[in-house]
Design an enzyme around this catalytic site. Structure first.
Site, PDB file in Angstrom:
ATOM      1  N   PHE A 151      -2.590  -7.808   0.865  1.00  0.00           N
ATOM      2  CA  PHE A 151      -3.857  -8.064   1.560  1.00  0.00           C
ATOM      3  C   PHE A 151      -3.655  -8.291   3.056  1.00  0.00           C
ATOM      4  CE2 PHE A 151      -2.373 -12.367   0.653  1.00  0.00           C
ATOM      5  CZ  PHE A 151      -2.637 -13.039   1.831  1.00  0.00           C
ATOM      6  N   GLU A 178      -6.705  -5.649  -3.993  1.00  0.00           N
ATOM      7  CA  GLU A 178      -8.074  -5.802  -4.512  1.00  0.00           C
ATOM      8  C   GLU A 178      -8.884  -6.749  -3.639  1.00  0.00           C
ATOM      9  OE1 GLU A 178      -5.246  -6.588  -5.973  1.00  0.00           O
ATOM     10  OE2 GLU A 178      -5.445  -8.171  -7.483  1.00  0.00           O
ATOM     11  N   CYS A 283       4.389 -11.513   6.975  1.00  0.00           N
ATOM     12  CA  CYS A 283       5.733 -11.792   6.442  1.00  0.00           C
ATOM     13  C   CYS A 283       6.719 -11.947   7.597  1.00  0.00           C
ATOM     14  CB  CYS A 283       6.176 -10.737   5.453  1.00  0.00           C
ATOM     15  SG  CYS A 283       6.388  -9.120   6.172  1.00  0.00           S
TER      16      CYS A 283
END
Lengths: 484, 139
Positions: A151, A178, A283
């Site tokens: 996401f 999603e 990240c």
């Protein structure tokens, strides 16, 4: 409220999922539901794989130059819709518009690099490996690959993989996040417009049911994944058990080491974007500052001052410097870590809780938050928070700082701020990290370099982007020949 | 309002250029002045360049905050009518504002290509001021 229900795209056609199950897609700044994403069934995944499998034989025989031209068409379409793509990323994720532009730019750069496939995919050969015998190594596409996207970079991450896979002659299936599927949906509109043959690129919306169906399908050759460490590790094991290749980019807890000789002003500016850019949901985000020696007090003071000035709000407002967390769940998780940090005895220097953004009472906002006195064994010192929470650790010297960096189970990224080449050299040599920054807050490899990672931050051997991607998405075939 | 991000600076640049383009188009449309028509066409090209710069100049690695740059120092032409002052005087004011804006922005941008483009835009504004014969008005 009624809103669009997203479709799947396979075999060159937009298809309504038969699944009655959907999840809402929420704009994290406004709290409004902007779409419904269907949770596709195993049967639908099977149809997408079948479409990709059938397209593969023709596509692999399409000359690399022709495949590259598809990439050029796609690039031009992406440039033409650049602002729409960036705004969509902001609406689905919450990051600020400049960060979204940076994300779209990175995506386009991967398409540009992949368009070099006629050169990148060349093999090599040698005559007379023995008397009258020649040997050559050719690169061949391997079949159907898929990507399970995260996401936090919903538009860019699939482009670390898909352009290379497809340019090499494979066919591809993307399973978008999603939570943030909108920009991939838009990308597939462009792929459709770019006139890729039916079945070459495919989109399946869904959740773990779709992921498992992809991994268990015998027609899928390999998987690229970016997400959390537990999921990355599980998918890697599952892929291996199925005889599939996998590259799983996972979690991180990145340190920013600041030496006493660092230039403080640009260092603090870099720390701000590293820790609080994308609301810390990268990240590559700097999660811990390791302040070495005497720099600690002055650095801490400047970091707090700079973070307190960051303007939080809706990412579509150009004046805003930090957007909301991407979901209510993410916000609650971050708030939980702030409570945990206080309970563990770290000193809360800047508290982002309760930040109010005028006009957006339902947004998932947490302001920049800073703890000092963080110890590596604390939860906020060792676990990935994935939010705008920066911990400051004090180290006596460079060696202790390096020990702190290397003691982490993660090995995604880390940076050193210094004006001494000796420390820079030692850091890049000894730090067990995949992506290293020297006086850089966000060590994000550009498209022609691998997006690296080590330890619990990466499972696999070949990474996304650049040469690594070409290797991952091809088989090497060695031909040894002699003519009588 | 402070312009603290790359996007905010580029967006204000685009607003300034669109403002100027509207003005020159309006003058060219009513007076058939060839200089105004040329400046309207030049503004359209500058807008295209700025849009390209906004797409291509952004770098995820360097999105650090920009300080000391105020939008209010570089206002749009706004609703100033052309009836009261000669259009060339209004144009010179706009060219001068944009020249100052690009010169200041060029010095603050961390990406060389963006600075170079801003320097080029500022230089064009200076040349236009010369054409308008009003460099002194706008400095």
């Amino acid at each position: 409220m009624s809103c669009v229900r997203l479709k799947n795209y396979f075999d060159g056609t937009w298809t309504e999922s038969a699944s009655p199950d959907t999840l809402p897609v929420t704009n994290p700044a406004t709290g409004e539901v902007i779409a419904q994403v269907p949770l596709s069934t195993t049967e639908e995944v099977g149809r997408a794989v079948e479409a990709a499998r059938l397209a593969f034989e023709d596509w692999r025989q399409t000359p690399p130059y022709a495949r590259a031209r598809c990439m050029f068409r796609l690039k031009n379409l992406m440039e033409a819709r650049f602002e729409d793509l960036a705004r969509t990323v902001v609406e689905e994720h919450g990051k600020i518009i400049d960060e979204a532009r940076g994300e779209v730019r990175r995506g386009i750069e991967n398409v540009e690099v992949a368009a070099g496939v006629p050169s990148l995919m060349m093999g090599y050969n040698m005559e007379d490996v023995s008397q009258g015998i020649d040997e050559e190594c050719v690169y061949q596409p391997a079949g159907v690959f898929c990507c399970v996207a995260p996401f936090n970079f919903p538009f860019m991450v699939p482009l670390w993989f898909m352009p290379y896979a497809v340019a090499c002659g494979n066919t591809y299936i993307v399973k978008p996040s999603e939570q943030c599927p909108m920009s991939q949906n838009m990308l597939f509109e462009l792929l459709d417009e770019a006139d890729f043959p039916p079945g070459v690129v495919n989109l399946i919306n869904g959740d773990k049911v779709a992921v498992n169906a992809l991994l268990e399908h015998p027609g899928v050759v390999g998987l690229s994944f970016v997400g959390s460490t537990p999921v990355g590790k599980a998918l890697y094991a599952k892929a291996a058990a199925q005889g599939k290749r996998a590259q799983c980019q996972s979690g991180a807890k990145n340190c920013l080491v600041v030496m006493p000789d660092a230039e403080l002003e640009p260092t603090v500016a870099a720390i701000m974007t590293s820790a609080f850019g994308t609301a810390g949901q990268r990240c590559l985000a700097g999660a811990l500052v390791v302040a070495v020696g005497a720099v600690h007090d002055a650095l801490t003071e400047r970091i707090v001052q700079a973070a307190a000035r960051i303007r939080v709000g809706n990412g579509l407002d150009e004046r805003v410097q930090m957007g909301p967390l991407s979901s209510r769940r993410a916000m609650e998780r971050v708030l939980g870590y702030i409570e945990k940090g206080e309970a563990e005895g770290a000193k809360l220097l800047l508290d982002g809780r309760g930040v109010k953004v005028e006009g957006y009472p339902r947004g998932f906002f947490v302001g920049p938050t800073i703890f000092s006195g963080v110890m590596p064994e604390m939860a906020i010192g060792r676990e990935e928070i994935f939010g705008p929470v920066l911990g400051i650790i004090q180290a006596q010297d460079f060696d202790e700082a390096l020990e702190i960096v290397n003691a982490s189970p993660y090995g995604n990224a880390g940076s050193l701020f210094t004006s001494r080449g000796k420390y820079a050299r030692e850091f890049r040599y000894w730090a067990r990290l995949g992506n290293i920054g020297i006086n850089i807050g966000i060590a994000a490899p550009i498209a022609s370099f691998p997006f690296s990672g080590m330890k619990e931050s990466f499972f696999g051997d070949l990474h996304g982007q650049g040469r690594d991607a070409i290797e991952f998405f091809t088989d090497r075939k060695v031909v040894i020949s002699r003519w009588f | 309002m402070s312009l603290v991000t790359f996007g905010a600076i580029l967006s204000h640049a685009l607003e300034l250029e669109r403002d100027a383009a509207r003005f020159y188009e309006s003058i060219a449309g009513t007076s058939q002045d060839s200089l105004a028509a040329a400046l309207a066409a030049a503004s359209a090209r500058r807008i295209e360049r700025l849009e390209r710069l906004r797409r291509e100049g952004v770098s995820e690695m360097i999105l650090e905050a920009i300080h000391g740059f105020e939008e209010d120092d570089y206002p749009l032409m706004g609703e100033a009518g052309t009836g009261e002052r000669p259009w060339k005087a209004l144009a010179a004011e706009s060219e001068g504002t944009r020249r100052r804006f690009y010169a200041a922005a060029a010095a603050k941008m961390p990406i060389r290509e963006v600075s170079r483009q801003f320097e080029r835009l500022a230089k064009e504004n200076a040349q236009t001021l010369g054409q308008l014969g009003a460099a002194s008005v706008a400095t």
